[in-house]
Design a protein around this motif. Structure first.
Motif, PDB file in Angstrom:
ATOM      1  N   THR A  60      24.710  90.154  11.327  1.00 41.88           N
ATOM      2  CA  THR A  60      23.342  90.669  11.292  1.00 41.88           C
ATOM      3  C   THR A  60      22.707  90.384   9.927  1.00 41.88           C
ATOM      4  O   THR A  60      23.320  89.746   9.082  1.00 41.88           O
ATOM      5  N   VAL A  61      21.473  90.858   9.746  1.00 45.55           N
ATOM      6  CA  VAL A  61      20.849  90.584   8.450  1.00 45.55           C
ATOM      7  C   VAL A  61      21.488  91.441   7.376  1.00 45.55           C
ATOM      8  O   VAL A  61      22.081  92.484   7.660  1.00 45.55           O
ATOM      9  N   ASN A  70       6.982  91.345  16.490  1.00 42.33           N
ATOM     10  CA  ASN A  70       5.585  91.646  16.836  1.00 42.33           C
ATOM     11  C   ASN A  70       5.079  92.887  16.094  1.00 42.33           C
ATOM     12  O   ASN A  70       4.556  93.820  16.694  1.00 42.33           O
ATOM     13  N   ASP A  71       5.265  92.894  14.788  1.00 39.97           N
ATOM     14  CA  ASP A  71       4.771  93.970  13.915  1.00 39.97           C
ATOM     15  C   ASP A  71       5.466  95.304  14.110  1.00 39.97           C
ATOM     16  O   ASP A  71       4.946  96.341  13.709  1.00 39.97           O
ATOM     17  N   CYS A  72       6.607  95.296  14.761  1.00 39.79           N
ATOM     18  CA  CYS A  72       7.306  96.549  15.030  1.00 39.79           C
ATOM     19  C   CYS A  72       8.731  96.452  14.473  1.00 39.79           C
ATOM     20  O   CYS A  72       9.417  95.448  14.677  1.00 39.79           O
ATOM     21  N   ASP A  73       9.140  97.459  13.729  1.00 41.53           N
ATOM     22  CA  ASP A  73      10.483  97.504  13.149  1.00 41.53           C
ATOM     23  C   ASP A  73      11.526  97.294  14.253  1.00 41.53           C
ATOM     24  O   ASP A  73      11.496  97.978  15.275  1.00 41.53           O
ATOM     25  N   GLU A  75      14.379  98.196  14.538  1.00 44.17           N
ATOM     26  CA  GLU A  75      15.212  99.362  14.830  1.00 44.17           C
ATOM     27  C   GLU A  75      14.708 100.075  16.083  1.00 44.17           C
ATOM     28  O   GLU A  75      15.435 100.798  16.743  1.00 44.17           O
ATOM     29  N   LEU A  76      13.414  99.887  16.364  1.00 47.62           N
ATOM     30  CA  LEU A  76      12.830 100.543  17.530  1.00 47.62           C
ATOM     31  C   LEU A  76      12.985  99.726  18.797  1.00 47.62           C
ATOM     32  O   LEU A  76      12.773 100.216  19.896  1.00 47.62           O
ATOM     33  N   SER A  83      15.310  91.607  23.037  1.00 40.81           N
ATOM     34  CA  SER A  83      15.133  90.304  23.672  1.00 40.81           C
ATOM     35  C   SER A  83      13.732  89.771  23.371  1.00 40.81           C
ATOM     36  O   SER A  83      12.751  90.503  23.333  1.00 40.81           O
ATOM     37  N   LEU A  84      13.707  88.490  23.114  1.00 33.02           N
ATOM     38  CA  LEU A  84      12.477  87.848  22.650  1.00 33.02           C
ATOM     39  C   LEU A  84      11.780  87.144  23.797  1.00 33.02           C
ATOM     40  O   LEU A  84      12.409  86.747  24.778  1.00 33.02           O
ATOM     41  N   GLU A  85      10.483  87.009  23.632  1.00 31.90           N
ATOM     42  CA  GLU A  85       9.705  86.324  24.652  1.00 31.90           C
ATOM     43  C   GLU A  85       8.864  85.227  24.025  1.00 31.90           C
ATOM     44  O   GLU A  85       8.668  85.198  22.813  1.00 31.90           O
ATOM     45  N   ASP A  88       6.488  85.160  20.643  1.00 32.45           N
ATOM     46  CA  ASP A  88       6.751  86.329  19.799  1.00 32.45           C
ATOM     47  C   ASP A  88       6.695  85.948  18.320  1.00 32.45           C
ATOM     48  O   ASP A  88       6.952  84.802  17.958  1.00 32.45           O
TER      49      ASP A  88
END
Lengths: 99, 322
Positions: A60-61, A70-73, A75-76, A83-85, A88
């Motif tokens: 991990t990082v 998309n501007d959202c941490d 962790e949430l 999963s990415l779309e 994104d």
């Protein structure tokens, strides 16, 4: 899958001092989705040119690197399992590089 | 094509636990609350407002300089303080104070950010340079001292440069921005070094102290440790700071006295302040003077710093924070 990746807070220095990377990632055979875990290993192989340990620790990082999907941490959204779309935007910001 | 709303829903986008409306975009380490951008800003700013009130940090009409490095901490400070000053009528005259170390290519970006802060927040800007204050640019210092240890100069000179710039602006107060990680790191470092005097001072909200210099490589380990702790329990960072704040030193412990430098009048626990010792060394062609942990008196050139020196690795000078 087309994604926009952004590196900040000093991380851009690890990938040719370029902050924004528009990338197209080919999905592995049979897979129809991409997770953050896949993306990190792709970034490590394809974008990080030097000192990968500044970016990652284990799979991990490195602690202290903020990740926004998309501007959202992240962790949430489930961190590595996010999963990415298509289209994104993923942002990585190091907080370890001074104030 | 899908709308933004659609996308949020797919993500299971949780809503903010404060307003119950907007999509949460951050998990606040302090409380583990899921918050949206606006609610987070509001919580952050109002906590600072209360901190200012509870500690009676300012009085109306005061001139206050904001130490501005162009980094994130000082940018946040400039933004928040100018906003609160307007919003709550503190009646403060705010200034941005920036230090130019004279490092070719290094400050350009961050000084640009400071100029942007100056325009954006409509705050007057004063830049003071090492060259003006000390007669040496950092580039010139590096030429004589090399790449090792030059952070000692930079750190000590910077903190004093701010104070001298503050005197120039005739301000009543000087404020600097720091993040929780940095403070927690400093608490740990002081603990690890057994520097009881600094341990009790380093979390105090107001100071009168001289520059802290950091035995470099060590700092990296402390930082890594803190970030690892945070991963297990995000509040750990704030709790370390709390420990620092609550630290009480037994009254029988002998503490170094804080006096003033006999040369320049700056606050110092020694006869001469650190900057004057370093400057004296530079001007006498003995640039290593004052580097290392020589706690001795001025002019102790008997090489007592040499053993320590070896263990001090040159730190990558990435820290722009004050």
């Amino acid at each position: 899958m087309q994604l926009t990746l952004e590196f900040g807070g000093g991380l851009e220095l690890l990938c040719d001092s370029k902050k924004i990377h528009d990338v197209n990632i080919e999905l592995q055979n049979g897979e129809d989705k991409l997770t953050m875990k896949d993306l990190l290993s792709w970034v490590r192989t394809n974008l990080i040119k030097e000192r990968p340990e500044m970016f990652m620790k284990g799979d991990t990082v490195r602690p202290g690197v903020l990740v926004l999907v998309n501007d959202c941490d992240w962790e949430l959204s489930g961190q590595l399992d996010t999963s990415l779309e298509e289209k994104d935007v993923v942002v990585f910001i190091s907080t370890l590089h001074g104030g | 094509m899908e709308g933004e709303g659609e996308r949020e829903r797919k993500r299971g986008g949780r809503v903010c636990c404060v307003c119950n409306e907007a999509r949460a975009s951050v998990k606040r380490p302090k409380t583990l609350q899921h918050m949206c951008r606006e609610c987070f800003f509001h919580a952050f700013e109002s906590e600072i407002h209360h901190l200012i009130l509870n500690n009676s940090l300012f009085s109306p009409g005061e001139r206050v300089a904001i130490g501005a490095s162009g980094g994130k901490d000082s940018t946040v400070l400039a933004y928040v303080l100018s906003k609160l000053n307007r919003l709550h009528n503190y009646g403060l005259h705010l200034f941005l104070l920036s230090v130019d170390e004279g490092i070719t290519g290094y400050r350009d970006d961050s000084l640009q950010t400071v100029h942007r802060n100056h325009l954006q927040y409509q705050l007057p800007l004063q830049v003071v340079s090492y060259k003006d204050l000390y007669g040496w640019t950092m580039d010139q210092i590096v030429d004589v001292i090399g790449f090792k240890n030059n952070c000692t100069f930079c750190g000590v000179f910077r903190r004093q440069a701010l104070d001298r710039g503050a005197a120039l602006l005739k301000v009543d107060k000087l404020v600097t921005g720091h993040n929780a990680d940095d403070i927690a790191e400093t608490v740990l470092l002081n603990l690890l070094r057994g520097d009881v005097a600094r341990l009790s001072r380093c979390t105090s909200i107001t100071t009168g102290e001289d520059g802290i210099y950091s035995p470099n490589a060590y700092r990296g380990f402390a930082r890594e440790f803190i970030k690892d702790l945070e991963r297990i329990r995000p509040r750990a960072i704030l709790d370390i700071i709390k420990s620092g704040e609550n630290f009480r030193i037994s009254t029988t412990t002998k503490m170094p006295e804080q006096g003033t430098c006999q040369r320049c009048g700056y606050i110092s626990s020694q006869k001469w302040c650190k900057a004057c010792v370093l400057l004296d060394g530079l001007n006498r062609g003995l640039p290593k003077l004052g580097i290392g942990r020589s706690r001795g008196s001025v002019g102790s050139e008997n090489g007592n710093g040499s053993k320590v020196e070896k263990s001090i690795q040159g730190k990558q000078c990435g820290t722009l924070d004050f």
